[in-house]
Scaffold this active site. Sequence first.
Site, PDB file in Angstrom:
ATOM      1  N   GLY A   1     -25.115  -0.959  -2.594  1.00  0.00           N
ATOM      2  CA  GLY A   1     -26.188  -1.923  -2.777  1.00  0.00           C
ATOM      3  C   GLY A   1     -27.151  -1.491  -3.853  1.00  0.00           C
TER       4      GLY A   1
ATOM      5  CB  SER B   1     -31.839   1.579  -6.979  1.00  0.00           C
ATOM      6  OG  SER B   1     -30.736   2.122  -7.680  1.00  0.00           O
ATOM      7  N   GLY B   2     -33.057   1.350  -3.953  1.00  0.00           N
ATOM      8  CA  GLY B   2     -34.222   1.014  -3.143  1.00  0.00           C
ATOM      9  C   GLY B   2     -33.901   0.133  -1.953  1.00  0.00           C
ATOM     10  N   GLY B   3     -32.612  -0.079  -1.694  1.00  0.00           N
ATOM     11  CA  GLY B   3     -32.249  -0.966  -0.599  1.00  0.00           C
ATOM     12  C   GLY B   3     -32.366  -0.320   0.772  1.00  0.00           C
ATOM     13  N   GLY B   4     -32.360   1.025   0.829  1.00  0.00           N
ATOM     14  CA  GLY B   4     -32.505   1.722   2.109  1.00  0.00           C
ATOM     15  C   GLY B   4     -31.330   2.618   2.456  1.00  0.00           C
TER      16      GLY B   4
ATOM     17  CB  THR C   1     -31.722   7.630   0.367  1.00  0.00           C
ATOM     18  OG1 THR C   1     -30.937   7.540  -0.831  1.00  0.00           O
ATOM     19  CG2 THR C   1     -32.131   9.083   0.587  1.00  0.00           C
TER      20      THR C   1
ATOM     21  CD  GLU D   1     -20.529   8.525  -5.570  1.00  0.00           C
ATOM     22  OE1 GLU D   1     -19.691   9.420  -5.395  1.00  0.00           O
ATOM     23  OE2 GLU D   1     -20.277   7.316  -5.432  1.00  0.00           O
TER      24      GLU D   1
END
Length: 577
Positions: free
Chosen positions: A370, A372-375, A377, A502
């Site tokens: 998805g 970046s910043g989608g959640g 991590t 990753e």
Amino acid sequence: MKNKQSGIKPFISLILSTNIPKLALTFGLIASVFTTIAGLVVPLLTKNLVDGFSVSSLSVTLVVAIIAAFVLQAVISGVSTYLLTAVGQKIVAKLRENMWIKLIRLPVSYFDKTSSGETVSRVVNDTNIVKDLISEHFPQFITGIISIIGAITILLIMDWKMTLIMMLAVPITVAIMLPLGRRMSKISRGLQDETAVFTGNIQQTLSESRLMKSSNAEESEEGKGLSGIGNLLGFGLKEAKIFALIAPLMQFVVMLVIVIIIAYGGLRVANGTMSTGSLVAFLLYLFQIIMPITSFAMFFTQLQKAKGATERIIEILDIPLEEGQNGLSMDVADKPVRVNHVSFAYDEDDSVLEDVSFVAQPGEMIAFAGPSGGGKTTMFGLLERFYEPTSGEIEIGDTPIRDLSMKSWRSQIGYVSQESAMMAGTIRENLCYGLQNWEEIPDERLWEVAKMAYADQFIKSFPHGLDTEVGERGVKLSGGQRQRIAIARAFLRDPKILMMDEATASLDSQSESVVQQALTRLMEGRTTFVIAHRLSTIVHADNIIFIEKGRITGSGTHQELSQSHELYRQFAKQQLA
């Protein structure tokens, strides 16, 4: 901090919580009493010597008694000082132990909000202030109190009128010290805060020296550093002004008392109501009172500083521990991981994940994809239990993972991150990091896991092999070498669950190929979670979970998402074309 935490009571409670060495403290105080008694005898012997002084009547016994009193006082004083100082050192050592034990068990959220340099300053600088008070100033304060009480008692017996005149200096001294003490306390708190900020900035700049130099940021960082030094200088000069006021004012009060006593005592000697020896003895006792009082000024100044340091120390000690210090121990092998309606927010108004649900069956590879910043991590952080869900539940089998002890849960998880974090030390120490009795792990086993991670060849090329120093954060190794050591570390732990952020995203094509082979070998037979930055690494995943703005907008295999999810199809077209 609340006002109730700014008084002397929290400081005393903090010191009592360190299990004071009572035996050493008792003997130290007893020795102080004997030191004082020996010191108090000297003026009385001197009085007899002066009143009966003549060469013909010089008493050898009296002279020997005076010398013996001096020697006894010096010896016992040394013993007392050592014992009381040792008590102070042990108290502060225990305090630092408590802080360190607490810090390494605090939740990740604490370190998200607090710079490591500021925390280091609390452990080192603030406790050092407390150490100086207890180890240096407190023993002087105790012996001084005993000396003053003894001297005043004898003086009242000798001549109560002159003693009362001398005592007039007490309210004057208190009137001077109280406002200056309050001012010093405020300055001290500001100095400690500024020291913590300065330490944090310096540590951050030095730890990222390559970024600083590659960005030509030397002048910018120089300005920040000089600004911090200037702020520290400002607080230091304010402290110096307080000290500059205290010393002369105390000296003035002391000299005024001495002059008055000499003048009044001289008149008494002249009219025959006091002997010369009594006046000499009175002056000697006066000095035994004055000397401790001057050290009291330093003690109370240091006490104000220690009160400020105590506030910061108590702040850390009062933070709740990371949840899960105690809990179940359970083998998580062959058990599914269930995420049920999980939501999470770092702050009340900052929702990161909303109503996330999925199941990872044993041995499956689950990938998160998805924007970046989608959640993605954050989801890893919840699985690792760096954070607890705001709502919902994560289960292993039928057991909520929050019911498991942190040690049991994390010991069965292998984590290979994109950054491949390493500690300063040797390759051996990094491979075994966190394992119990790691010194007993044979080299054969370490070479075995290194070979499984395709790391054995480059390790053998180093002159010191497994004992090669990697430098701070592993800077002496390449990115691919660090990744392979991280994979070897995971092999050594033999985790039941594998989490990979990753791990090949930042590698060159040659290193990526080798590392990818090692990762494929590592994933065999393990439940694996992967954060995908490149879809080519997850096309064979059992389930790809697509997260946008904290919500799951699609899940399935690569083929299924390519047909059903528009944004995933765009990602695939851009990266896999």
